[in-house]
Design a protein around this motif. Structure first.
Motif, PDB file in Angstrom:
ATOM      1  N   THR A 196      53.636  63.018   6.006  1.00  0.00           N
ATOM      2  CA  THR A 196      52.621  63.870   6.626  1.00  0.00           C
ATOM      3  C   THR A 196      52.673  63.820   8.143  1.00  0.00           C
ATOM      4  N   SER A 197      53.227  62.774   8.733  1.00  0.00           N
ATOM      5  CA  SER A 197      53.200  62.564  10.174  1.00  0.00           C
ATOM      6  C   SER A 197      53.867  63.718  10.931  1.00  0.00           C
ATOM      7  N   GLY A 198      53.115  64.336  11.830  1.00  0.00           N
ATOM      8  CA  GLY A 198      53.658  65.399  12.669  1.00  0.00           C
ATOM      9  C   GLY A 198      53.753  66.757  12.019  1.00  0.00           C
ATOM     10  N   VAL A 199      53.461  66.835  10.706  1.00  0.00           N
ATOM     11  CA  VAL A 199      53.526  68.128  10.021  1.00  0.00           C
ATOM     12  C   VAL A 199      52.249  68.440   9.248  1.00  0.00           C
ATOM     13  N   GLY A 200      51.364  67.470   9.127  1.00  0.00           N
ATOM     14  CA  GLY A 200      50.137  67.651   8.368  1.00  0.00           C
ATOM     15  C   GLY A 200      49.032  66.779   8.944  1.00  0.00           C
ATOM     16  N   THR A 201      48.047  66.485   8.121  1.00  0.00           N
ATOM     17  CA  THR A 201      46.953  65.614   8.524  1.00  0.00           C
ATOM     18  C   THR A 201      47.500  64.239   8.888  1.00  0.00           C
ATOM     19  N   SER A 202      47.022  63.662   9.962  1.00  0.00           N
ATOM     20  CA  SER A 202      47.537  62.356  10.388  1.00  0.00           C
ATOM     21  C   SER A 202      47.067  61.263   9.445  1.00  0.00           C
ATOM     22  N   PRO A 203      47.808  60.148   9.356  1.00  0.00           N
ATOM     23  CA  PRO A 203      47.351  59.027   8.527  1.00  0.00           C
ATOM     24  C   PRO A 203      45.942  58.562   8.888  1.00  0.00           C
TER      25      PRO A 203
END
Length: 508
Positions: A196-203
């Protein structure tokens, strides 16, 4: 990448980043009483040094450097601004022989303290890469990990700080036995990940959503948490028969093999008829994968680095942190290696190319995924790595949680309130994981390998990470032969940060 800083306090551990993200939610430092004793004795630095001296040593040194920093990564036409080692995902392979001195210098270019944990390796305690045994590396600083491995196998490395487990910070680590007979012609290292990092919701946003909305999907009688409005990535996960219930907490934009999305997969080339050793590593934060190679059967040869009685399967199930080595005899053509994300209606994939042919669509699921699935109950450790069946100590790790507040605990306590399990040097312990929750947990013990006790009482494979299904128990045996203070935790990154971690301390 904008990241909130993680305070580099020596007593701070996983989950404390979450405290800053949640604006002061109280996850406080672990008491100094859990630290290693003074030099000498059976638990202090003298004992750690003695254990290291007793390991095999070749006199050869393997050197490498890892630079942890923000990086722009090409996932296959999709760019992600993330955190990575040496500007690549996965990071560079680290390879050594049993007994080699391994010296890995880590330059921390992140904006917060970090570490590198050497997952599965029975190394010296002060080089484990998890505080308080090893201090975290401050932002802008460097540290050199120096250790040797007494056992060959497939391992990996990743941070043990905050939510860094759901970024691109991981590397494969292979320890070879030069005396092992060559039973394969080629080797393929396969690292699985949910992304998900950089393309979706952040951790951090995901974790905040889980804490604020709770784990409602894991309440008895509910088959899965629906997608949470306003919190992309949280929920929407279905059930899994293989995992005994809900498959996870988070849905991801992508699932990767060796840093590539399914529509831009990597390809491994071989010749028809060659025997290929595939080393499969699950580096995901919240996803179990069912892995199959279209048109092939797999012979499982190792679990978590240790040999098993060779067993033929169509697919293997890997929880987070687990590794399986398999042998396949390559057919002629182009064959997708598919990792199905359990309960998440998506796949990761790569290609085995041995000749002419066209790969099927990126969503293709081979029939082998519905064939004979290799799970832990199916395997038995090879004779040469069997442990003695007796034990003189019983330990219990009861897995509990407050679902509505997304608190995960061991023995009724979050990590900030932990009461460590204790052992004495030389004891043979039986550790029982009793899962009182409606969620499965991949449980990982640092610095040791254990042997799983099957449901019928017989001894199964040697491992360091084992899946514990909802409302079930798994017992394992291990020898207390590696003094120090060691982490014991769920390898779901979000469960760990919410508190499902304790310590195993050597005393006396």
């Amino acid at each position: 990448m904008s990241r909130r800083p993680l305070t580099a306090a020596p007593m701070t551990r996983r989950g404390f980043l979450a405290a800053s993200v949640l604006g002061g939610a109280a996850l406080v430092a672990c008491s100094r009483s859990t630290s290693v004793g003074a030099s000498g004795g059976s638990t202090g630095p003298g004992a750690v040094a003695a254990a290291e001296a007793a390991r095999p040593h070749t006199g050869r040194t393997v050197n490498a450097r890892l630079i942890a920093r923000a990086a722009d990564i090409d996932l296959g036409g999709t760019k992600a601004h993330t955190l990575a080692y040496n500007d690549q995902v996965p990071g560079p392979l680290i390879r050594a022989n049993v007994g080699d001195d391994i010296a890995i210098t880590v330059d921390n270019g992140l904006d917060h303290a970090s570490s590198v944990h050497w997952h599965g390796i029975a190394l010296r305690n002060d080089m484990d890469g998890a505080a308080p045994a090893t201090p975290d590396i401050a932002s802008g600083s460097s540290f050199t990990y120096r250790f040797s491995s007494p056992y060959p196998g497939t391992y990996w490395a990743h941070p043990h700080t905050g939510l860094d487990t759901d970024y691109g910070l991981y590397v494969p680590v292979i320890i070879d036995d030069p005396t092992e007979p060559a039973r394969y012609d080629a080797e393929w290292i396969v690292m699985l990940d949910d992304w998900t990092s950089g393309v979706g919701t952040s951790p951090e946003q995901i974790f905040q959503g889980l804490r604020s909305m709770g784990g409602m999907g894991h309440m008895p009688g509910m088959g899965g948490m629906g997608a949470m409005p306003g919190t992309p990535g949280v929920g929407g996960v279905g059930p899994s028969d293989l995992l005994g219930g809900d498959a996870g907490d988070v849905t991801y934009p992508y699932y990767l093999i060796n840093g590539r999305i399914p529509s831009a997969e990597t390809s491994f080339s071989a010749k028809p008829g060659q025997r290929i050793r595939i080393r499969i590593i699950n580096a995901a934060a919240d996803t179990a994968f069912l892995v199959a190679l279209a048109g092939h059967r797999m012979t499982v040869t190792h679990t978590d680095g240790f040999p098993v009685v060779p067993t033929d399967v169509d697919a293997v199930l890997l929880g987070m942190g687990e590794r399986y080595d398999v042998i396949v005899t390559a057919g002629d053509g182009v064959f997708p290696l598919v990792a199905s994300a359990e309960g998440k209606s998506a796949v990761a994939r790569a290609l085995l190319s041995t000749g002419a042919g066209t790969a099927p669509d990126s969503a293709f699921r081979p029939k082998e995924l519905t064939g004979r699935v290799g799970t832990v109950d199916m395997f038995t450790a090879a004779t040469e790595v069997q442990q003695r069946p007796d034990s003189d100590l019983s330990l219990s790790a009861r897995l509990t949680g407050s679902m509505m507040h997304y608190n995960w605990m061991i023995n009724g306590r979050r990590y900030d309130q932990t009461v460590p399990l204790t052992v004495r040097q030389g004891q043979r312990a039986t550790l029982t994981f009793a899962n009182d929750t409606m969620m499965w947990h991949p449980m990982h013990l640092h610095g040791h390998t254990f042997q799983v006790i099957k449901a019928d009482g017989s001894l199964g494979p040697r491992k360091d990470t084992v899946i514990v299904k909802p409302m079930q128990s798994v017992a394992v045996k291990f020898v207390a032969d590696n003094p120090g203070i060691w982490m014991l935790h769920c390898h779901n990154g979000y469960h760990m940060d919410a508190g499902m971690m304790t310590l195993l301390n050597y005393v006396g």
